[in-house]
Design a protein around this motif. Sequence first.
Motif, PDB file in Angstrom:
ATOM      1  N   LEU A 312     -30.640  -9.526  67.969  1.00 48.09           N
ATOM      2  CA  LEU A 312     -31.229  -9.934  69.235  1.00 48.09           C
ATOM      3  C   LEU A 312     -30.799 -11.347  69.617  1.00 48.09           C
ATOM      4  O   LEU A 312     -30.641 -11.647  70.808  1.00 48.09           O
ATOM      5  N   VAL A 313     -30.608 -12.210  68.625  1.00 46.23           N
ATOM      6  CA  VAL A 313     -30.060 -13.538  68.905  1.00 46.23           C
ATOM      7  C   VAL A 313     -28.675 -13.399  69.535  1.00 46.23           C
ATOM      8  O   VAL A 313     -28.344 -14.064  70.527  1.00 46.23           O
ATOM      9  N   PHE A 314     -27.855 -12.520  68.963  1.00 47.12           N
ATOM     10  CA  PHE A 314     -26.520 -12.280  69.532  1.00 47.12           C
ATOM     11  C   PHE A 314     -26.621 -11.800  70.979  1.00 47.12           C
ATOM     12  O   PHE A 314     -25.906 -12.295  71.863  1.00 47.12           O
ATOM     13  N   LEU A 315     -27.503 -10.842  71.235  1.00 43.28           N
ATOM     14  CA  LEU A 315     -27.615 -10.282  72.576  1.00 43.28           C
ATOM     15  C   LEU A 315     -27.980 -11.361  73.586  1.00 43.28           C
ATOM     16  O   LEU A 315     -27.400 -11.434  74.677  1.00 43.28           O
ATOM     17  N   GLY A 316     -28.939 -12.210  73.235  1.00 44.40           N
ATOM     18  CA  GLY A 316     -29.355 -13.265  74.145  1.00 44.40           C
ATOM     19  C   GLY A 316     -28.268 -14.297  74.383  1.00 44.40           C
ATOM     20  O   GLY A 316     -28.046 -14.724  75.524  1.00 44.40           O
ATOM     21  N   ILE A 317     -27.582 -14.712  73.326  1.00 41.57           N
ATOM     22  CA  ILE A 317     -26.537 -15.730  73.478  1.00 41.57           C
ATOM     23  C   ILE A 317     -25.338 -15.160  74.224  1.00 41.57           C
ATOM     24  O   ILE A 317     -24.701 -15.852  75.033  1.00 41.57           O
ATOM     25  N   TRP A 318     -24.995 -13.886  73.978  1.00 39.87           N
ATOM     26  CA  TRP A 318     -23.898 -13.259  74.713  1.00 39.87           C
ATOM     27  C   TRP A 318     -24.208 -13.234  76.212  1.00 39.87           C
ATOM     28  O   TRP A 318     -23.357 -13.623  77.033  1.00 39.87           O
ATOM     29  N   PHE A 512     -28.612 -19.338  52.053  1.00 44.95           N
ATOM     30  CA  PHE A 512     -29.472 -20.508  51.876  1.00 44.95           C
ATOM     31  C   PHE A 512     -30.231 -20.877  53.141  1.00 44.95           C
ATOM     32  O   PHE A 512     -31.076 -21.753  53.125  1.00 44.95           O
ATOM     33  N   THR A 513     -29.908 -20.212  54.243  1.00 39.84           N
ATOM     34  CA  THR A 513     -30.494 -20.545  55.535  1.00 39.84           C
ATOM     35  C   THR A 513     -31.019 -19.275  56.176  1.00 39.84           C
ATOM     36  O   THR A 513     -30.493 -18.192  55.937  1.00 39.84           O
ATOM     37  N   SER A 514     -32.027 -19.414  57.001  1.00 40.58           N
ATOM     38  CA  SER A 514     -32.565 -18.267  57.723  1.00 40.58           C
ATOM     39  C   SER A 514     -31.465 -17.482  58.432  1.00 40.58           C
ATOM     40  O   SER A 514     -30.581 -18.056  59.059  1.00 40.58           O
ATOM     41  N   ASN A 515     -31.525 -16.150  58.320  1.00 47.49           N
ATOM     42  CA  ASN A 515     -30.560 -15.307  59.035  1.00 47.49           C
ATOM     43  C   ASN A 515     -30.527 -15.638  60.514  1.00 47.49           C
ATOM     44  O   ASN A 515     -29.459 -15.798  61.119  1.00 47.49           O
ATOM     45  N   ASN A 516     -31.716 -15.714  61.116  1.00 43.93           N
ATOM     46  CA  ASN A 516     -31.784 -15.976  62.549  1.00 43.93           C
ATOM     47  C   ASN A 516     -31.275 -17.369  62.895  1.00 43.93           C
ATOM     48  O   ASN A 516     -30.582 -17.552  63.904  1.00 43.93           O
ATOM     49  N   ALA A 517     -31.623 -18.357  62.081  1.00 43.60           N
ATOM     50  CA  ALA A 517     -31.137 -19.709  62.337  1.00 43.60           C
ATOM     51  C   ALA A 517     -29.622 -19.778  62.162  1.00 43.60           C
ATOM     52  O   ALA A 517     -28.930 -20.458  62.933  1.00 43.60           O
ATOM     53  N   THR A 518     -29.097 -19.070  61.169  1.00 44.33           N
ATOM     54  CA  THR A 518     -27.645 -19.045  60.972  1.00 44.33           C
ATOM     55  C   THR A 518     -26.945 -18.495  62.204  1.00 44.33           C
ATOM     56  O   THR A 518     -25.963 -19.072  62.701  1.00 44.33           O
ATOM     57  N   ALA A 519     -27.439 -17.371  62.717  1.00 49.24           N
ATOM     58  CA  ALA A 519     -26.832 -16.785  63.916  1.00 49.24           C
ATOM     59  C   ALA A 519     -26.983 -17.713  65.114  1.00 49.24           C
ATOM     60  O   ALA A 519     -26.038 -17.875  65.910  1.00 49.24           O
ATOM     61  N   THR A 520     -28.135 -18.330  65.245  1.00 50.28           N
ATOM     62  CA  THR A 520     -28.380 -19.211  66.386  1.00 50.28           C
ATOM     63  C   THR A 520     -27.444 -20.407  66.376  1.00 50.28           C
ATOM     64  O   THR A 520     -26.974 -20.853  67.433  1.00 50.28           O
ATOM     65  N   ILE A 521     -27.143 -20.927  65.203  1.00 50.87           N
ATOM     66  CA  ILE A 521     -26.273 -22.095  65.095  1.00 50.87           C
ATOM     67  C   ILE A 521     -24.811 -21.717  65.324  1.00 50.87           C
ATOM     68  O   ILE A 521     -24.073 -22.399  66.048  1.00 50.87           O
ATOM     69  N   PHE A 522     -24.375 -20.602  64.723  1.00 51.04           N
ATOM     70  CA  PHE A 522     -22.950 -20.295  64.713  1.00 51.04           C
ATOM     71  C   PHE A 522     -22.456 -19.570  65.965  1.00 51.04           C
ATOM     72  O   PHE A 522     -21.299 -19.767  66.367  1.00 51.04           O
ATOM     73  N   LEU A 523     -23.276 -18.731  66.571  1.00 55.51           N
ATOM     74  CA  LEU A 523     -22.761 -17.879  67.648  1.00 55.51           C
ATOM     75  C   LEU A 523     -22.238 -18.664  68.852  1.00 55.51           C
ATOM     76  O   LEU A 523     -21.178 -18.317  69.390  1.00 55.51           O
ATOM     77  N   PRO A 524     -22.925 -19.708  69.328  1.00 57.21           N
ATOM     78  CA  PRO A 524     -22.322 -20.478  70.430  1.00 57.21           C
ATOM     79  C   PRO A 524     -20.982 -21.108  70.044  1.00 57.21           C
ATOM     80  O   PRO A 524     -20.053 -21.167  70.858  1.00 57.21           O
ATOM     81  N   LEU A 525     -20.873 -21.567  68.808  1.00 60.83           N
ATOM     82  CA  LEU A 525     -19.611 -22.155  68.352  1.00 60.83           C
ATOM     83  C   LEU A 525     -18.507 -21.105  68.290  1.00 60.83           C
ATOM     84  O   LEU A 525     -17.354 -21.370  68.663  1.00 60.83           O
ATOM     85  N   MET A 541     -18.019 -13.049  67.517  1.00 61.33           N
ATOM     86  CA  MET A 541     -19.480 -13.105  67.617  1.00 61.33           C
ATOM     87  C   MET A 541     -20.143 -11.933  66.899  1.00 61.33           C
ATOM     88  O   MET A 541     -21.161 -12.111  66.217  1.00 61.33           O
ATOM     89  N   ILE A 542     -19.594 -10.737  67.046  1.00 61.63           N
ATOM     90  CA  ILE A 542     -20.183  -9.583  66.340  1.00 61.63           C
ATOM     91  C   ILE A 542     -19.966  -9.719  64.842  1.00 61.63           C
ATOM     92  O   ILE A 542     -20.855  -9.415  64.038  1.00 61.63           O
ATOM     93  N   THR A 543     -18.795 -10.200  64.453  1.00 60.11           N
ATOM     94  CA  THR A 543     -18.542 -10.441  63.026  1.00 60.11           C
ATOM     95  C   THR A 543     -19.555 -11.427  62.457  1.00 60.11           C
ATOM     96  O   THR A 543     -20.141 -11.194  61.394  1.00 60.11           O
ATOM     97  N   GLY A 544     -19.764 -12.531  63.170  1.00 60.86           N
ATOM     98  CA  GLY A 544     -20.716 -13.532  62.699  1.00 60.86           C
ATOM     99  C   GLY A 544     -22.141 -13.014  62.668  1.00 60.86           C
ATOM    100  O   GLY A 544     -22.905 -13.317  61.746  1.00 60.86           O
ATOM    101  N   THR A 545     -22.506 -12.203  63.662  1.00 63.08           N
ATOM    102  CA  THR A 545     -23.860 -11.662  63.727  1.00 63.08           C
ATOM    103  C   THR A 545     -24.144 -10.747  62.541  1.00 63.08           C
ATOM    104  O   THR A 545     -25.186 -10.859  61.884  1.00 63.08           O
ATOM    105  N   ILE A 546     -23.233  -9.827  62.274  1.00 59.91           N
ATOM    106  CA  ILE A 546     -23.443  -8.890  61.174  1.00 59.91           C
ATOM    107  C   ILE A 546     -23.381  -9.607  59.827  1.00 59.91           C
ATOM    108  O   ILE A 546     -24.181  -9.329  58.922  1.00 59.91           O
TER     109      ILE A 546
END
Length: 614
Positions: A312-318, A512-525, A541-546
């Motif tokens: 869902l983080v991916f969907l929103g950022i996309w 070592f980091t929350s799944n959701n926080a990891t996606a939130t940090i990396f997907l915009p980059l 983005m899909i690779t990073g999300t999964i």
Amino acid sequence: MTNLDGTAATVALLIHDPPRRELDDDLDPGKSKTSRSIVGFLHGHRKDIAIALGPLCALLILAFVRIDGAHEESSNVSAGESKIAPMLAILAWVCIWWITEAIPVGITSMLPLVLLPLFQIIQADEIARAYMNDTITLFIGSFILALGVERYQAHKRLALKTLLLFGGRSMAPRMLLLGFCVGPAFISMWISNSATAIMMVPMSAGVIKRLLEPDTPSLESIHVVDVDPQAAQAVASAGDDPESRQEIRELLRRISSKALTTLDGRTLEQGSGINGATAFHARQYARAIVLGIGFSVSIGGLTTLTGTGTNLVFLGIWNSCFPSAAAVSYLQWFMFAFPLGVAMVLFCWIMLCVCYCPRSATPTISSRLNRSSIEEELKSLGSISFAETTVLTLFVVLAVLWLTRSLGTSFGWGRFFHGYVDDGTVSVVMAVFLFVIPNRLVPGERLLDWSHCKKLPWDIVLLFGGGFALAAGFKASGLSAWVTQHLNFLDNAPYLLLAPVVAVFVSATTEFTSNNATATIFLPLLANAATSNNIHPLLLMITGTIAASFAFMLPVSTPPMAVAFSTGHVRMPDMVLTGFLLKLVGILLLFALMPTLGSYVFHLNAPFVSVLAT
């Protein structure tokens, strides 16, 4: 998922190297005492240090970082160049508090509401809209429906029937193990991963109890009682982002009112009537079942767009970064992620069979298993009720509507509404039905009331909003355009290696980091990295999300893994080794599927003309 305690490594070193420690103490006892004092102080004040570290890093960036955007061709960067350093400072502050969980994740997620207007990057009213959009309503609606399924134990009935189906009349150990992999994976496609693990682990312990009971009078204390409702609710509502590792440990210790006896070698081998070989096979099979549940729950969640928070983080950022691009539909995601999930579950089962349930052990294990414990638990649920049937029907209807809303460019029921209706709309409609339809169990009572919604993970909702707010800050400040201009070094990187490199880096971080926080940090980059190198953003983005869901190696990586480890059946080396193998296979599957199936489903080879929203 939180950082590992620093003292754990210190203790391990002292245990594994006692002679060196004693020699050092003799040579300089004051130094050893001072070191222990420093370590103890840092451990005792780790949250205070983490709290101070966030704003301190932000101040250092504001004081010393000067980004000259005058040479950029983009007018957006020039207009926002003075805001790039403040945006970097905000990003550093929020990410540090997310990663360390210095304060509750939900509270950290509200920082953009304050900092972005304070630094005059986005107006307060505009940034507040990021905290409620279609992606968040999609999550809220689907989670409310999942609460209905949990209330009437429809998921438990489905899981028990799955175990009976796979185990068969003879309860073949390997097929039963497959049931413990497939059942949790399927359930976690639709409801919370944590709730699935909390439900399945006591079931597994009941099977293990039956496996050990006949010839093991010294292990009669191994049994499972009803789950502590308060502890189960607390762990389930914590989602994938518990406030701290210590808190989730305390919750996990309360899951059962009596702890399960650890199946260590010494306990079993000293029990009357069990020889060493039988004890070894029982111990190994117990580990396989518990590991299978922990792994499969995480795998199942990644297969649907609503199965886990990272999707869902991916969907929103996309949608935020590329508003003019075609939206990723529920069906598209399912067509790609479901085959990936099936392949990973099958590998997980094969790996566990090879490592913990070899063919030579199946006769011994099979002779100790029967269907009675599972059938008794299923019988205790009683006959299926109207309420249970209704919530399952609503869930099936919801899944069908999600899958059929968009079937290509000219098909699907969504076209009748001309783009006004989205997946979040359907999710909320189905959730409303739960508060309208009577449950026929208590006169005047509906399927759900608002008191049940208190279990909604509001910290995750705020985390989504915080991530979307940071993504908006990326664009408004000019940071996204600046990053895009400085990622041209990736032009020379081999195209086929981009996905696995991203998967390795993200999957390592997410341990070592929350799944959701990891996606939130990396997907915009990753979105910026793709556009700067003329790569379709969905590839990265899909690779990073999964990959953000590939947290299999540590007990603290996700609540399901913590629940599995808390049973006492799994040793740390078992989890690390099998988790690493599963992570490696997942990365290899992404490497193989993204350029092939992914290209077909997401049209990765078609020209991508949309640019980052500004």
